[in-house]
Design a protein around this motif. Structure first.
Motif, mmCIF file in Angstrom:
data_model
loop_
_atom_site.group_PDB
_atom_site.id
_atom_site.type_symbol
_atom_site.label_atom_id
_atom_site.label_comp_id
_atom_site.label_asym_id
_atom_site.label_seq_id
_atom_site.Cartn_x
_atom_site.Cartn_y
_atom_site.Cartn_z
ATOM 1 N N ASP A 114 5.445 -2.945 2.418
ATOM 2 C CA ASP A 114 6.623 -2.969 0.905
ATOM 3 C C ASP A 114 6.618 -3.454 0.041
ATOM 4 N N ALA A 115 6.345 -4.928 0.762
ATOM 5 C CA ALA A 115 6.350 -6.419 -0.621
ATOM 6 C C ALA A 115 5.370 -6.213 -1.086
ATOM 7 N N THR A 117 2.940 -3.961 -1.580
ATOM 8 C CA THR A 117 2.833 -2.993 -2.475
ATOM 9 C C THR A 117 3.285 -3.209 -3.474
ATOM 10 N N GLY A 118 4.188 -3.407 -3.386
ATOM 11 C CA GLY A 118 5.686 -3.707 -5.388
ATOM 12 C C GLY A 118 5.107 -4.678 -5.895
ATOM 13 N N ARG A 119 4.631 -5.517 -5.562
ATOM 14 C CA ARG A 119 3.674 -6.118 -6.112
ATOM 15 C C ARG A 119 2.122 -6.046 -6.636
ATOM 16 N N GLU A 122 3.958 -3.629 -9.514
ATOM 17 C CA GLU A 122 5.095 -4.744 -10.476
ATOM 18 C C GLU A 122 4.239 -5.201 -11.831
ATOM 19 N N PRO A 123 3.675 -5.242 -11.619
ATOM 20 C CA PRO A 123 3.292 -4.719 -13.637
ATOM 21 C C PRO A 123 3.964 -4.307 -14.250
ATOM 22 N N GLY A 126 7.177 -2.938 -12.850
ATOM 23 C CA GLY A 126 8.501 -3.707 -12.767
ATOM 24 C C GLY A 126 9.732 -4.258 -10.969
ATOM 25 N N ASP A 127 9.717 -4.568 -10.885
ATOM 26 C CA ASP A 127 10.013 -5.763 -10.159
ATOM 27 C C ASP A 127 11.304 -4.876 -9.416
ATOM 28 N N GLY A 128 11.902 -5.025 -8.035
ATOM 29 C CA GLY A 128 13.001 -4.336 -7.055
ATOM 30 C C GLY A 128 12.518 -2.945 -6.858
ATOM 31 N N LEU A 129 11.481 -2.759 -6.485
ATOM 32 C CA LEU A 129 10.890 -1.205 -6.626
ATOM 33 C C LEU A 129 11.327 -0.418 -5.392
ATOM 34 N N ASN A 130 11.919 0.519 -4.691
ATOM 35 C CA ASN A 130 12.073 1.476 -3.823
ATOM 36 C C ASN A 130 11.360 2.371 -3.218
#
Length: 329
Positions: A114-115, A117-119, A122-123, A126-130
């Motif tokens: 998940d981390a 994939t979130g990165r 992110e562009p 944004g950050d903090g995605l669930n």
């Protein structure tokens, strides 16, 4: 046996140079060493060499990047699992990894957590995605044996059979387009480099003719009293070789400093999106030893081309003088 005629001509050449316009005891050069035209030519050569060095560096970067892309094709492939109704994402990812590891020619398989994939998202998001609340495809990175790659057709068939929501992407389509574009860029760079060298040659030809026109009477007197064409051409050759080398060194060194600064900036900003995009396209933005050798060879080529062009121009001009009849003179 000593050739007295040759010694007499050499002595007469030296005496003629002693009574040159400088009034000094040392021989006066036929071509003034420092004048506005010489400085202007040096500046033009420096600019031409700078542009040519940038072209050499860019061609090296693009060529190395294309090779890296081709190597990436043979190292990794990606399997994405699409979110769908009734699909257990964790189980599907585990099944894909199991299938990949049991396939001959596969050396490893990693589920993108998940981390990670979130990165990747992110562009854009944004950050903090669930990721549990978003229908985001999940990825499995599969490392393959470059010497003995797997049977992709059989692997795709097995994946579709056991995990219908999976899709295999070997990146060959878009990387092939990028490699084709890179090769086209290299060809364009070679064409630009050729045009720059041709423009430099023409500039030296005009500069040599201008220098000969400004010293026409001295050159014709030396030529008519018996000075060898090689002697006069050598004076121009030395003059323009010095100008060409100084200008080429300035232009080449400036280009190398620029590449070094860009490489330092990219290395110092590896965590920023701008540097990541540049690194994705051009790697570390380092031209490597091949690029540095190419720039040094270019500097030597420009200097030698300048000297050779000036010498050839002088010899042809003196040959034209010899063809003129005494009445026309």
């Amino acid at each position: 046996m000593i050739d007295l005629a040759d010694h007499w001509i050499d002595l007469r050449e030296y005496v003629l140079r002693l009574v040159g316009p400088t009034g000094e005891d040392k021989p006066a050069p036929i071509v003034p060493r420092a004048n506005v035209a010489g400085r202007a030519l040096m500046t033009v050569i420096a600019i031409m060499t700078f542009l040519a060095s940038l072209t050499v560096g860019a061609v090296t970067l693009v060529s190395d990047t294309a090779s890296q892309w081709q190597n990436d094709i043979s190292r990794e492939i990606t399997v994405q699992v699409l979110p769908d109704d009734g699909v257990d994402m964790a189980a599907a990812l585990a099944d894909v990894r199991r299938i990949a590891l049991t396939t001959q020619g596969v050396t490893g398989a990693t589920i993108l957590d998940d981390a990670a994939t979130g990165r990747l998202l992110e562009p854009w998001l944004g950050d903090g995605l669930n990721l549990d609340d978003l229908p985001v495809p999940r990825l499995v990175i599969i490392s393959i044996d470059q010497d003995s790659p797997p049977d992709f057709v059989a692997l795709v068939a097995r994946l579709q059979s056991e995990v219908p929501a999976s899709e295999l992407d070997d990146h060959r389509a878009w990387v092939s387009r990028l490699v084709t574009m890179a090769r086209a860029t290299v060809l364009v760079g070679v064409g630009v480099l050729t045009l720059v060298l041709v423009a430099t040659t023409l500039t030296v030809v005009f500069a040599t003719r201008g220098a000969m026109s400004g010293n026409r009477h001295i050159i014709e007197v030396l030529h008519f009293v018996g000075a060898r064409s090689a002697f006069i051409a050598r004076e121009f050759e030395r003059h323009f070789l010095r100008l060409g080398l100084v200008g080429a060194v300035i232009g080449g060194a400036t280009a190398l400093v620029l590449f070094a600064m860009m490489g330092f900036w990219t290395a110092s900003n590896t965590a920023t999106p701008e540097a990541d995009q540049i690194s994705a396209l051009f790697g570390s933005f380092s031209i490597g030893w091949i690029g540095y050798v190419g720039v040094v060879a270019l500097v030597a080529t420009v200097g030698g081309l300048t000297a050779f062009t000036s010498r050839l121009t002088v010899v042809r001009h003196l040959a034209e003088i010899d063809m003129i009849s005494p009445v026309e003179r």
